[in-house]
Design a protein around this motif. Structure first.
Motif, PDB file in Angstrom:
ATOM      1  N   GLY A 106       0.801  -1.220   0.000  1.00 31.65           N
ATOM      2  CA  GLY A 106       0.000   0.000   0.000  1.00 31.65           C
ATOM      3  C   GLY A 106       0.829   1.263   0.000  1.00 31.65           C
ATOM      4  N   GLY A 107       2.123   1.129  -0.309  1.00 24.32           N
ATOM      5  CA  GLY A 107       2.975   2.308  -0.372  1.00 24.32           C
ATOM      6  C   GLY A 107       3.427   2.824   0.969  1.00 24.32           C
ATOM      7  N   ARG A 108       3.174   2.062   2.036  1.00 23.15           N
ATOM      8  CA  ARG A 108       3.594   2.515   3.358  1.00 23.15           C
ATOM      9  C   ARG A 108       5.115   2.470   3.487  1.00 23.15           C
ATOM     10  NH1 ARG A 108      -0.350  -1.229   5.170  1.00 23.15           N
ATOM     11  NH2 ARG A 108       1.357  -2.541   5.844  1.00 23.15           N
ATOM     12  N   ARG A 109       5.634   3.299   4.344  1.00 23.14           N
ATOM     13  CA  ARG A 109       7.051   3.267   4.660  1.00 23.14           C
ATOM     14  C   ARG A 109       7.229   2.578   5.992  1.00 23.14           C
ATOM     15  NH1 ARG A 109      11.205   8.434   5.158  1.00 23.14           N
ATOM     16  NH2 ARG A 109      13.100   7.199   5.561  1.00 23.14           N
ATOM     17  N   GLY A 110       7.819   1.407   5.959  1.00 24.80           N
ATOM     18  CA  GLY A 110       7.941   0.623   7.176  1.00 24.80           C
ATOM     19  C   GLY A 110       9.109   1.045   8.044  1.00 24.80           C
ATOM     20  N   ALA A 111       9.223   0.378   9.176  1.00 24.46           N
ATOM     21  CA  ALA A 111      10.309   0.651  10.112  1.00 24.46           C
ATOM     22  C   ALA A 111      11.640   0.215   9.520  1.00 24.46           C
ATOM     23  CB  ALA A 111      10.059  -0.107  11.417  1.00 24.46           C
ATOM     24  N   PRO A 112      12.730   0.861   9.918  1.00 21.27           N
ATOM     25  CA  PRO A 112      14.049   0.408   9.456  1.00 21.27           C
ATOM     26  C   PRO A 112      14.338  -0.997   9.973  1.00 21.27           C
ATOM     27  CG  PRO A 112      14.265   2.050  11.195  1.00 21.27           C
ATOM     28  CD  PRO A 112      12.821   2.029  10.811  1.00 21.27           C
ATOM     29  N   ILE A 113      15.129  -1.724   9.209  1.00 17.25           N
ATOM     30  CA  ILE A 113      15.490  -3.098   9.560  1.00 17.25           C
ATOM     31  C   ILE A 113      16.994  -3.153   9.812  1.00 17.25           C
ATOM     32  CG2 ILE A 113      15.489  -5.514   8.845  1.00 17.25           C
ATOM     33  CD1 ILE A 113      13.243  -4.757   6.860  1.00 17.25           C
ATOM     34  N   GLY A 114      17.367  -3.595  10.982  1.00 17.87           N
ATOM     35  CA  GLY A 114      18.777  -3.741  11.316  1.00 17.87           C
ATOM     36  C   GLY A 114      19.116  -5.199  11.556  1.00 17.87           C
ATOM     37  N   VAL A 115      20.360  -5.549  11.334  1.00 17.30           N
ATOM     38  CA  VAL A 115      20.830  -6.911  11.570  1.00 17.30           C
ATOM     39  C   VAL A 115      21.885  -6.871  12.671  1.00 17.30           C
ATOM     40  CG1 VAL A 115      22.034  -8.907  10.595  1.00 17.30           C
ATOM     41  CG2 VAL A 115      20.374  -7.647   9.207  1.00 17.30           C
ATOM     42  N   LEU A 116      21.656  -7.655  13.716  1.00 13.15           N
ATOM     43  CA  LEU A 116      22.623  -7.785  14.800  1.00 13.15           C
ATOM     44  C   LEU A 116      23.360  -9.105  14.621  1.00 13.15           C
ATOM     45  CD1 LEU A 116      20.555  -6.596  17.903  1.00 13.15           C
ATOM     46  CD2 LEU A 116      22.238  -5.303  16.582  1.00 13.15           C
ATOM     47  N   LEU A 117      24.661  -9.032  14.521  1.00 15.48           N
ATOM     48  CA  LEU A 117      25.491 -10.210  14.308  1.00 15.48           C
ATOM     49  C   LEU A 117      26.030 -10.725  15.635  1.00 15.48           C
ATOM     50  CD1 LEU A 117      27.526  -8.735  11.331  1.00 15.48           C
ATOM     51  CD2 LEU A 117      25.584 -10.320  11.160  1.00 15.48           C
ATOM     52  N   VAL A 118      25.942 -12.016  15.854  1.00 16.37           N
ATOM     53  CA  VAL A 118      26.517 -12.624  17.053  1.00 16.37           C
ATOM     54  C   VAL A 118      27.857 -13.228  16.649  1.00 16.37           C
ATOM     55  CG1 VAL A 118      26.234 -14.359  18.861  1.00 16.37           C
ATOM     56  CG2 VAL A 118      24.240 -13.097  18.005  1.00 16.37           C
ATOM     57  N   ALA A 119      28.946 -12.655  17.181  1.00 14.31           N
ATOM     58  CA  ALA A 119      30.282 -13.086  16.772  1.00 14.31           C
ATOM     59  C   ALA A 119      31.296 -12.714  17.840  1.00 14.31           C
ATOM     60  CB  ALA A 119      30.663 -12.424  15.443  1.00 14.31           C
ATOM     61  N   PRO A 120      32.431 -13.399  17.875  1.00 10.87           N
ATOM     62  CA  PRO A 120      33.512 -12.987  18.786  1.00 10.87           C
ATOM     63  C   PRO A 120      33.959 -11.573  18.433  1.00 10.87           C
ATOM     64  CG  PRO A 120      33.907 -15.194  17.905  1.00 10.87           C
ATOM     65  CD  PRO A 120      32.771 -14.620  17.112  1.00 10.87           C
ATOM     66  N   LEU A 121      34.209 -10.751  19.433  1.00 13.00           N
ATOM     67  CA  LEU A 121      34.563  -9.360  19.169  1.00 13.00           C
ATOM     68  C   LEU A 121      35.868  -9.233  18.390  1.00 13.00           C
ATOM     69  CD1 LEU A 121      33.540  -7.456  22.424  1.00 13.00           C
ATOM     70  CD2 LEU A 121      32.273  -7.755  20.287  1.00 13.00           C
ATOM     71  N   ARG A 122      36.751 -10.214  18.516  1.00 17.70           N
ATOM     72  CA  ARG A 122      38.011 -10.134  17.769  1.00 17.70           C
ATOM     73  C   ARG A 122      37.773 -10.264  16.264  1.00 17.70           C
ATOM     74  NH1 ARG A 122      37.740 -15.324  19.730  1.00 17.70           N
ATOM     75  NH2 ARG A 122      38.086 -17.003  18.204  1.00 17.70           N
ATOM     76  N   LYS A 123      36.600 -10.779  15.895  1.00 15.88           N
ATOM     77  CA  LYS A 123      36.264 -10.929  14.479  1.00 15.88           C
ATOM     78  C   LYS A 123      35.191  -9.936  14.043  1.00 15.88           C
ATOM     79  CE  LYS A 123      37.380 -15.868  14.328  1.00 15.88           C
ATOM     80  NZ  LYS A 123      36.886 -17.231  13.976  1.00 15.88           N
ATOM     81  N   LYS A 124      35.000  -8.884  14.838  1.00 18.94           N
ATOM     82  CA  LYS A 124      33.918  -7.927  14.584  1.00 18.94           C
ATOM     83  C   LYS A 124      34.024  -7.263  13.219  1.00 18.94           C
ATOM     84  CE  LYS A 124      31.839  -3.695  16.486  1.00 18.94           C
ATOM     85  NZ  LYS A 124      31.826  -2.761  17.654  1.00 18.94           N
ATOM     86  N   ALA A 125      35.189  -6.733  12.882  1.00 19.12           N
ATOM     87  CA  ALA A 125      35.351  -6.016  11.612  1.00 19.12           C
ATOM     88  C   ALA A 125      35.073  -6.940  10.425  1.00 19.12           C
ATOM     89  CB  ALA A 125      36.754  -5.429  11.514  1.00 19.12           C
ATOM     90  N   GLN A 126      35.595  -8.140  10.497  1.00 13.31           N
ATOM     91  CA  GLN A 126      35.386  -9.096   9.413  1.00 13.31           C
ATOM     92  C   GLN A 126      33.917  -9.475   9.290  1.00 13.31           C
ATOM     93  OE1 GLN A 126      37.611 -12.724   9.904  1.00 13.31           O
ATOM     94  NE2 GLN A 126      36.517 -13.787   8.268  1.00 13.31           N
ATOM     95  N   ALA A 127      33.255  -9.683  10.425  1.00  9.29           N
ATOM     96  CA  ALA A 127      31.836 -10.064  10.415  1.00  9.29           C
ATOM     97  C   ALA A 127      30.975  -8.962   9.818  1.00  9.29           C
ATOM     98  CB  ALA A 127      31.377 -10.377  11.838  1.00  9.29           C
ATOM     99  N   VAL A 128      31.240  -7.716  10.216  1.00 11.02           N
ATOM    100  CA  VAL A 128      30.465  -6.586   9.706  1.00 11.02           C
ATOM    101  C   VAL A 128      30.675  -6.422   8.206  1.00 11.02           C
ATOM    102  CG1 VAL A 128      30.232  -4.078   9.763  1.00 11.02           C
ATOM    103  CG2 VAL A 128      30.417  -5.366  11.897  1.00 11.02           C
TER     104      VAL A 128
END
Length: 272
Positions: free
Chosen positions: A172-194
């Motif tokens: 119907g042409g509505r503008r929905g809420a933004p969609i975000g993705v939360l990644l579960v990963a070891p912080l040492r691999k954060k940059a690579q995961a993102v």
């Protein structure tokens, strides 16, 4: 109030743990709502402030009868309980069969939880699949967060689910809420995961974007679940969620001028 929906695309990547941690570090008054139609977890894992067990019949189950009439924020509040630290919680259904009692009332619940007020709602809606009854909540959300592991198959599923969610909200042409993705990963691999997740999401043409990385921290997850005792406020998991919450407010416009909850101290005093 803001209604933040937390869901998974497949399996159990840690959506419930993320929702619990996020409610605990939320800077304003919050309600943790267990809206997974497949059933509740907190009733078995947490206790009331006085150490008693939580009432399994007070929550979504008792609210179902009220939902047949006029549903308002005050009515919802009557069916909530508290965890240690005075965290408000709307306990989920005890078993999947009880979900049928909600029927067409999911949309009404979403409208009430998103109504203006001083309490933000962090809702764990479980697995978001085609035809899920909780799909009726999407149109009322301020933000939708899909929690995912970082494997190729996990990212492919979350990309497909994000595209479907966007399509559902755009009818119907509505503008929905933004969609975000939360990644579960070891912080040492954060940059690579993102980096990997961003490329996968962009390749699918979905408007979803990486919203942060939740630290893979099994010990802290066990503590949050109530299976082990220990301090959680200094764990990598809680620290990462605290950073995500701060970023969500500025990035997605969730911040409002609302007085912080007096005496709130992260999760150390709020959860076992």
């Amino acid at each position: 109030m803001s209604l933040i929906l937390i869901a998974s695309a497949k399996g159990a990547p840690g959506a419930s743990t993320t929702a619990l941690a996020m409610a605990g570090v939320w800077p304003r008054q919050s309600l943790l709502a267990e809206l997974d139609p497949l059933g509740s977890d907190l009733v078995y894992r947490q206790v009331a402030p006085n150490g008693d067990v939580l009432d399994p019949n007070k929550g979504m189950f008792s609210l179902a009868l009220a939902a047949r009439g006029v549903l308002a924020p005050d009515v919802v509040r009557e069916h909530t309980q508290h965890l240690p630290g005075e965290q408000q919680v709307l306990l989920g259904l005890s078993r999947p069969e009880q979900g049928a009692a909600w029927g067409e009332h999911w949309d009404k619940l979403g409208r009430v939880l998103a109504a203006p007020g001083t309490t933000d709602v962090i809702a764990d809606i479980g697995r978001l699949y085609p035809g899920a009854p909780t799909s009726a909540l999407l149109r009322h959300a301020s933000l939708i967060l899909l929690v995912s592991r970082t494997g190729a198959e996990d990212l492919a599923h979350v990309r497909a689910r994000a595209a479907t969610v966007h399509q559902q909200m755009s009818v119907g042409g509505r503008r929905g809420a933004p969609i975000g993705v939360l990644l579960v990963a070891p912080l040492r691999k954060k940059a690579q995961a993102v980096d990997t997740a961003a490329r996968v999401l962009a390749g699918g043409g979905t408007p979803a974007q990486v919203a942060g990385v939740v630290a893979f921290d099994p010990d802290a997850a066990e503590q949050l679940a109530g299976r082990r005792r220990g301090r959680t406020h200094k764990t990598q998991l809680v620290g990462s969620v605290r950073g995500i919450v701060a970023d969500l407010e500025s990035r997605f416009g969730l911040g409002r001028t609302v007085e912080a909850v007096p005496g709130r101290e992260d999760l150390e005093g709020a959860l076992r």
